[in-house]
Design a protein around this motif. Structure first.
Motif: not given
Length: 437
Positions: A25-30, A165-173
């Motif tokens: 979901g974070l990736m979708t926004v990012a 860009h840092y939202l992708f870090a949430g996706t990775v995590a």
């Protein structure tokens, strides 16, 4: 419903699903913000193409990926795919060209098209009792709906203190935590995967699916769900902002109403399915989608849209949530990954048709006509479901095997060399559905 979380293996798998969904979901926004950063006013076209790539990957890859992974250990496969998805998500913040978005989205969706059916096929082995499995399906539906509500709010909160860009870090995590949770459990061992040739393994799930009457009915219901769901997903923003002249907040409330309806149905379904057969519940849900589309052609304001979207959310979840129960009882354990992959591909093929149909008709013919056209698509699908899925079916079907030797183990197991009955599924000994059924 929450009693099944006492099962340690299932609870960790469910936690892995929820955390991965939040990351997605974070990736979708990012990704939307990244597309705008790179493409500016053409961001909508970029995201539309990315969505088409996602659906094409889902439709084309799932059966092939399942065949390739047929003999791999399930836990190792799931963990490897989570790590692959994490690697792709880690690369997204560093791209600078539109074609790179398309390439990475394709790789990510290939991994997801391999992961999701394999993950879904594991759950019936962990929860063999049908009541427990039904509750797991409802929890999964709740997880998807909560992700749709929570992820945008979480992203909005994070964007007040960090760049997108840092939202992708949430996706990775999310993917890494999902992999760690799967590593921490032991999955049940099933019968050895079927050997056969690659083509046979690739098409096996489709052949079982299309030869089973209840699953042909399920595919028709998937079309009804996709027709109504595409109308909601594609045209909500058009209805709220262009037709009613409202803003982004009202768009969010409309989607929240749809998600809330879906969650209400998911909470009620386990008890309902204890009393009412799947066929009646699912066809009733699909028929309600038809009625909702007809009503939608006459809505005249936001105050009428919200309860309609709530109603459609209830119907949407009612029609599709029990599908896992049908898949579970329609294949042997060793064939479940193949049949879940077939469902994944075929259901997304319905969305691949309905997404552009809802969008193009809405832009060219107007929303009222589009509602009616999509209601006709759903209505035809409901009629097909009623015709393809016989009423009053029973698991055990009488049949004969005149081609088998009387000493064959299958006949001896059922104590006869003539007509016998047992829970019938399509497999090597039963390649066709009995005519008498």
């Amino acid at each position: 419903m929450l009693d099944i979380l006492r099962n340690r293996t299932y609870s960790r798998l469910f936690a892995a699903q929820v955390i991965a969904l939040l990351g997605t979901g974070l990736m979708t926004v990012a990704l939307g913000l990244l597309a705008y950063d790179i493409a500016g006013a053409n961001a909508g076209a970029v995201l539309g193409t990315a969505l088409a790539i996602k659906m094409i990957a889902y439709v084309g890859v799932a059966p092939v990926a399942q065949a390739l992974a047929d003999n791999l250990p399930r836990r190792s496969l799931l963990v490897s795919l989570d790590l692959a998805r994490a690697a792709v998500a880690l690369s997204l913040p560093f791209i600078t060209e539109v074609w790179q978005i398309y390439a990475l989205i394709f790789l990510l969706q290939v991994a997801s098209a391999s992961f999701t059916p394999s993950f879904q096929a594991v759950i019936p082995d962990i929860l063999p009792d049908e009541k427990d499995y039904t509750r797991a399906l409802s929890l999964s539906r709740l997880a998807y709906d909560l992700e749709n509500l929570i992820s945008p709010m979480l992203a909005a909160a994070l964007l007040t203190v960090i760049g997108f860009h840092y939202l992708f870090a949430g996706t990775v995590a999310g993917f890494l935590i999902s992999a760690a949770l799967i590593v921490s459990i032991t999955l049940p061992v099933t019968s050895a995967a079927r050997r056969g040739g690659f083509a046979e393994r690739t098409t096996r799930g489709m052949r079982i699916y299309l030869a089973t009457p209840r699953l042909r009915g399920l595919l028709a219901i998937c079309l009804a769900v996709a027709a109504a769901g595409a109308m909601v997903i594609v045209n909500t923003v058009v209805i709220v902002q262009a037709r009613f002249g409202l803003g982004e907040v009202e768009v969010a409330w409309a989607f929240a109403a749809f998600g809330s309806g879906s969650m209400l149905a998911a909470l009620a379904l386990p008890r309902l399915l204890d009393r009412v057969e799947d066929r009646l519940v699912m066809i009733a849900g699909a028929a309600a989608l038809v009625a909702g589309m007809v009503i939608g052609s006459a809505i005249d304001g936001f105050a009428t849209l919200l309860p309609l979207w709530l109603f459609l959310g209830v119907a949407y979840s009612t029609a599709q949530t029990p599908s896992g129960r049908l898949l579970r009882r329609s294949a042997r354990p060793e064939d479940r990954p193949a049949i879940f992959a077939a469902q994944f591909a075929l259901s997304h093929a319905c969305w691949l048709v309905c997404y552009p149909l809802a969008g193009r008709l809405g832009a060219s013919l107007g929303l009222e006509v589009t509602f009616l056209v999509m209601s006709v698509v759903s209505a035809v699908a409901v009629v097909l479901a009623i015709r393809l899925w016989p009423a009053g079916e029973t698991p055990e079907i009488p049949h004969e095997h005149p081609e088998l030797d009387p000493a064959h183990p299958h006949l001896r197991a059922h104590g006869t060399d003539g007509a016998h009955r047992h829970a019938y599924v399509i497999d090597d000994l039963h390649p066709r559905w009995p005519r008498a059924a």
